[in-house]
Design a protein around this motif. Structure first.
Motif, PDB file in Angstrom:
ATOM      1  N   THR A 164       0.829  -1.210   0.000  1.00 19.62           N
ATOM      2  CA  THR A 164       0.000   0.000   0.000  1.00 19.62           C
ATOM      3  C   THR A 164       0.862   1.258   0.000  1.00 19.62           C
ATOM      4  O   THR A 164       1.697   1.450   0.889  1.00 19.62           O
ATOM      5  N   ARG A 165       0.651   2.086  -0.992  1.00 18.40           N
ATOM      6  CA  ARG A 165       1.417   3.347  -1.085  1.00 18.40           C
ATOM      7  C   ARG A 165       0.528   4.545  -0.789  1.00 18.40           C
ATOM      8  O   ARG A 165       0.985   5.590  -0.341  1.00 18.40           O
ATOM      9  N   CYS A 166      -0.767   4.358  -1.026  1.00 20.17           N
ATOM     10  CA  CYS A 166      -1.661   5.512  -0.946  1.00 20.17           C
ATOM     11  C   CYS A 166      -3.079   5.053  -0.600  1.00 20.17           C
ATOM     12  O   CYS A 166      -3.470   3.939  -0.958  1.00 20.17           O
ATOM     13  N   VAL A 167      -3.795   5.909   0.116  1.00 20.92           N
ATOM     14  CA  VAL A 167      -5.201   5.651   0.419  1.00 20.92           C
ATOM     15  C   VAL A 167      -5.973   6.883  -0.057  1.00 20.92           C
ATOM     16  O   VAL A 167      -5.584   8.012   0.264  1.00 20.92           O
ATOM     17  N   ILE A 168      -7.018   6.655  -0.838  1.00 25.15           N
ATOM     18  CA  ILE A 168      -7.811   7.802  -1.319  1.00 25.15           C
ATOM     19  C   ILE A 168      -9.139   7.860  -0.566  1.00 25.15           C
ATOM     20  O   ILE A 168      -9.854   6.857  -0.483  1.00 25.15           O
ATOM     21  N   VAL A 169      -9.435   9.031  -0.010  1.00 23.61           N
ATOM     22  CA  VAL A 169     -10.771   9.246   0.568  1.00 23.61           C
ATOM     23  C   VAL A 169     -11.430  10.401  -0.168  1.00 23.61           C
ATOM     24  O   VAL A 169     -10.750  11.285  -0.687  1.00 23.61           O
ATOM     25  N   ASN A 170     -12.747  10.375  -0.179  1.00 26.32           N
ATOM     26  CA  ASN A 170     -13.498  11.401  -0.885  1.00 26.32           C
ATOM     27  C   ASN A 170     -14.731  11.749  -0.046  1.00 26.32           C
ATOM     28  O   ASN A 170     -15.679  11.003   0.012  1.00 26.32           O
ATOM     29  N   SER A 171     -14.633  12.898   0.628  1.00 26.54           N
ATOM     30  CA  SER A 171     -15.704  13.308   1.537  1.00 26.54           C
ATOM     31  C   SER A 171     -15.882  14.821   1.425  1.00 26.54           C
ATOM     32  O   SER A 171     -14.886  15.538   1.574  1.00 26.54           O
ATOM     33  N   PRO A 172     -17.098  15.281   1.164  1.00 31.72           N
ATOM     34  CA  PRO A 172     -18.331  14.583   0.828  1.00 31.72           C
ATOM     35  C   PRO A 172     -18.139  13.709  -0.418  1.00 31.72           C
ATOM     36  O   PRO A 172     -17.388  14.071  -1.315  1.00 31.72           O
ATOM     37  N   ASN A 173     -18.860  12.608  -0.393  1.00 33.49           N
ATOM     38  CA  ASN A 173     -18.577  11.546  -1.352  1.00 33.49           C
ATOM     39  C   ASN A 173     -19.450  11.601  -2.619  1.00 33.49           C
ATOM     40  O   ASN A 173     -20.648  11.858  -2.557  1.00 33.49           O
ATOM     41  N   ASN A 174     -18.783  11.357  -3.708  1.00 29.64           N
ATOM     42  CA  ASN A 174     -19.469  11.033  -4.963  1.00 29.64           C
ATOM     43  C   ASN A 174     -19.311   9.523  -5.113  1.00 29.64           C
ATOM     44  O   ASN A 174     -18.169   9.069  -5.218  1.00 29.64           O
ATOM     45  N   PRO A 175     -20.344   8.729  -5.006  1.00 33.36           N
ATOM     46  CA  PRO A 175     -21.757   9.003  -5.249  1.00 33.36           C
ATOM     47  C   PRO A 175     -22.676   9.018  -4.030  1.00 33.36           C
ATOM     48  O   PRO A 175     -23.877   9.215  -4.223  1.00 33.36           O
ATOM     49  N   SER A 176     -22.199   8.831  -2.795  1.00 36.44           N
ATOM     50  CA  SER A 176     -23.173   8.627  -1.704  1.00 36.44           C
ATOM     51  C   SER A 176     -23.592   9.916  -1.012  1.00 36.44           C
ATOM     52  O   SER A 176     -24.597   9.936  -0.301  1.00 36.44           O
ATOM     53  N   PRO A 202       6.344   5.494   3.918  1.00 37.22           N
ATOM     54  CA  PRO A 202       5.162   6.350   4.033  1.00 37.22           C
ATOM     55  C   PRO A 202       3.969   5.805   3.254  1.00 37.22           C
ATOM     56  O   PRO A 202       4.143   5.204   2.188  1.00 37.22           O
ATOM     57  N   ILE A 203       2.801   6.009   3.822  1.00 40.44           N
ATOM     58  CA  ILE A 203       1.554   5.697   3.111  1.00 40.44           C
ATOM     59  C   ILE A 203       0.782   7.015   3.051  1.00 40.44           C
ATOM     60  O   ILE A 203       0.456   7.603   4.082  1.00 40.44           O
ATOM     61  N   TYR A 204       0.547   7.493   1.834  1.00 39.35           N
ATOM     62  CA  TYR A 204      -0.063   8.808   1.681  1.00 39.35           C
ATOM     63  C   TYR A 204      -1.579   8.731   1.741  1.00 39.35           C
ATOM     64  O   TYR A 204      -2.183   7.796   1.215  1.00 39.35           O
ATOM     65  N   LEU A 205      -2.146   9.757   2.366  1.00 31.32           N
ATOM     66  CA  LEU A 205      -3.599   9.895   2.354  1.00 31.32           C
ATOM     67  C   LEU A 205      -3.935  10.981   1.338  1.00 31.32           C
ATOM     68  O   LEU A 205      -3.557  12.148   1.517  1.00 31.32           O
ATOM     69  N   LEU A 206      -4.588  10.592   0.261  1.00 30.88           N
ATOM     70  CA  LEU A 206      -4.968  11.546  -0.776  1.00 30.88           C
ATOM     71  C   LEU A 206      -6.444  11.879  -0.559  1.00 30.88           C
ATOM     72  O   LEU A 206      -7.320  11.028  -0.729  1.00 30.88           O
ATOM     73  N   SER A 207      -6.693  13.100  -0.129  1.00 31.97           N
ATOM     74  CA  SER A 207      -8.055  13.496   0.206  1.00 31.97           C
ATOM     75  C   SER A 207      -8.650  14.297  -0.958  1.00 31.97           C
ATOM     76  O   SER A 207      -8.286  15.444  -1.187  1.00 31.97           O
ATOM     77  N   MET A 225      -5.664  16.922   7.097  1.00 34.52           N
ATOM     78  CA  MET A 225      -4.285  17.248   7.494  1.00 34.52           C
ATOM     79  C   MET A 225      -4.141  17.340   9.007  1.00 34.52           C
ATOM     80  O   MET A 225      -3.052  17.180   9.542  1.00 34.52           O
ATOM     81  N   ASN A 226      -5.265  17.633   9.686  1.00 35.80           N
ATOM     82  CA  ASN A 226      -5.202  17.742  11.147  1.00 35.80           C
ATOM     83  C   ASN A 226      -5.292  16.387  11.836  1.00 35.80           C
ATOM     84  O   ASN A 226      -5.221  16.305  13.061  1.00 35.80           O
ATOM     85  N   PHE A 227      -5.467  15.334  11.050  1.00 34.69           N
ATOM     86  CA  PHE A 227      -5.562  13.992  11.623  1.00 34.69           C
ATOM     87  C   PHE A 227      -4.363  13.122  11.233  1.00 34.69           C
ATOM     88  O   PHE A 227      -4.031  12.178  11.925  1.00 34.69           O
ATOM     89  N   TYR A 228      -3.760  13.440  10.063  1.00 33.59           N
ATOM     90  CA  TYR A 228      -2.740  12.527   9.543  1.00 33.59           C
ATOM     91  C   TYR A 228      -1.680  13.351   8.807  1.00 33.59           C
ATOM     92  O   TYR A 228      -2.007  14.145   7.901  1.00 33.59           O
ATOM     93  N   ASP A 229      -0.418  13.164   9.183  1.00 28.31           N
ATOM     94  CA  ASP A 229       0.645  14.039   8.650  1.00 28.31           C
ATOM     95  C   ASP A 229       0.912  13.839   7.155  1.00 28.31           C
ATOM     96  O   ASP A 229       1.209  14.801   6.444  1.00 28.31           O
ATOM     97  N   ASN A 230       0.846  12.600   6.688  1.00 28.43           N
ATOM     98  CA  ASN A 230       1.184  12.359   5.278  1.00 28.43           C
ATOM     99  C   ASN A 230      -0.028  12.553   4.357  1.00 28.43           C
ATOM    100  O   ASN A 230      -0.361  11.692   3.540  1.00 28.43           O
ATOM    101  N   THR A 231      -0.669  13.716   4.529  1.00 29.23           N
ATOM    102  CA  THR A 231      -1.882  13.992   3.750  1.00 29.23           C
ATOM    103  C   THR A 231      -1.600  14.936   2.594  1.00 29.23           C
ATOM    104  O   THR A 231      -0.833  15.893   2.723  1.00 29.23           O
TER     105      THR A 231
END
Ligand code: PLP
Length: 388
Positions: A164-176, A202-207, A225-231
């Motif tokens: 795992t190199r990266c985690v993508i989150v999308n909030s507010p979310n498309n499509p939910s 490092p594992i990046y969080l891509l928001s 960014m206030n929850f995870y440094d590698n954002t």
């Protein structure tokens, strides 16, 4: 040839709608396919464009800018983030992009090595698959946590690995339309921090945040960014300002990231490789003047309420969206493509959610005319009655 084989279901439905509208009249087709903003662009965008075009030297307006964007805009964006979220970003951490799509593609191209995995949570924006695979990576989708579509920690822990190199989150979310709670983000950060420690990289969080400002009923969108440094935040002005065709957004690399400078270079290098020269020059200047503006999103809330109340009263089931402009509805049969086809027979254009990693659901875009929503209700009624 490698490209062009997989089709975009949203676009296909939209194209079908265009043909159908020509056949039976625009007012007779209930087109819920595309996420194209439907509320007017704020006046300040037009005023700023006119003023810049009339008052400034055309060569200065239309010339190339530096690749990461005008320094004054980058500084203004960093200051804006700092003021809103208490971060300590600097202009050098901001890369101005041609919308969120270009930002996502550049970041993934910049940090992924062949075979690296990118985790995301179903339901997710289908282009994540395209951008990840085009960068040599593999998209791993964590199954949806029904019915609230927050994060299933156990499933996330099972998905995360050495690759795992990266985690993508999308909030507010498309499509939910779901906004991730602070509790979900805290849990996500804990798991990611533990995995970084365990695997030693490092594992990046891509928001991905194109809908950040589109929230209703006073809901707040926590700053990752206030929850995870590698954002890294991927933002777009497309939706909040109703300017998706103008192609402007940015990537912001957290000032707390240990490899901040390498990541900034990787974004610049990858953008170059993808053919980026600079984001549109006029729009960069306009955005700098209109950074605080937002379109009048109360109209989306009105649409959401009419649609959500109307459909749930008819017997459809869906999570109440706190943001964005989509309603994610359970299809009335397990095959959502078949359900979407049956919707077409009632002139309802409903996007099957298979490509969002969530078969069995359909997405309804409510960035549409309110009257169309009201007119569509008998068609939704007729559709559900077919299943009784
Ligand atoms: N990410 C998500 C979740 C989206 O819904 C969209 C567009 O609909 C994008 C990214 C791309 O946005 P942009 O128009 O800024 O490229």
């Amino acid at each position: 040839m490698k490209w062009g084989k997989s089709r975009n279901c949203i676009r296909e439905l939209f194209e079908y709608g265009t043909v159908r509208k020509a056949q039976i009249g625009v007012e007779n087709v209930y087109d819920f396919s595309l996420g194209n903003p439907s509320i007017p662009t704020p006046e300040c965008i037009k005023e700023s464009m006119i003023r810049i075009l009339t008052e400034q030297n055309p060569l200065a307006i239309h010339g190339y800018t530096s690749a990461p964007g005008r320094q004054s805009l980058r500084k203004a964006i960093a200051d804006d983030l700092n003021e809103k979220y208490g971060t300590a970003m600097e202009a050098g951490d901001i890369f101005v992009t041609c919308g969120a799509a270009a930002g996502l593609a550049a970041f993934l191209r910049g940090v992924l090595m062949p075979g690296d995995e990118v985790i995301t949570f179903a339901p997710f924006f289908p282009e994540y698959t395209v951008f990840t695979e085009a960068s040599g990576g593999v998209l791993v989708a964590v199954p949806p946590k029904e019915p609230d579509f927050q994060i299933d920690f156990a499933a996330f822990e099972a998905a995360i690995s050495e690759k795992t190199r990266c985690v993508i989150v999308n909030s507010p979310n498309n499509p939910s339309g779901v906004v991730l709670s602070s509790e979900s983000i805290r849990g996500l950060a804990e798991i990611m921090n533990a995995a970084q420690e365990k695997y030693g990289h490092p594992i990046y969080l891509l928001s991905d945040e194109p809908y950040r400002e589109l929230v209703y009923d006073g809901i707040e969108v926590p700053c990752m960014m206030n929850f995870y440094d590698n954002t890294v935040i991927c933002y777009s002005f497309s939706k909040a300002l109703s300017i998706p065709g103008e192609r402007i957004g940015y990537l912001a690399v957290s000032n707390k990231m240990a490899e901040r400078s390498e990541v900034n270079f990787a974004i610049a290098g990858a953008s170059r490789a993808l053919g980026h020269i600079n984001a549109p020059s006029l729009m960069q200047q306009v955005i700098e003047e209109c950074l605080d503006a937002t379109a009048d999103i109360s109209k989306y809330k009105e649409n959401r309420d009419i649609l959500y109340n109307g459909l749930t009263e008819l017997g459809y089931s869906c999570v109440k969206p706190d943001g964005a402009f989509y309603l994610f509805v359970k299809a009335l049969e397990s095959d959502s493509k078949a359900f979407s086809e049956r919707g077409k027979a009632h002139e309802l254009l409903l996007c099957p959610a298979d490509d969002f990693g969530c078969p069995g659901y359909i997405r309804i875009s409510y960035c549409v005319d309110k009257d169309m929503i009201i007119r569509s209700m008998p068609a939704f009624k007729a559709l559900i009655e077919e299943y009784k």
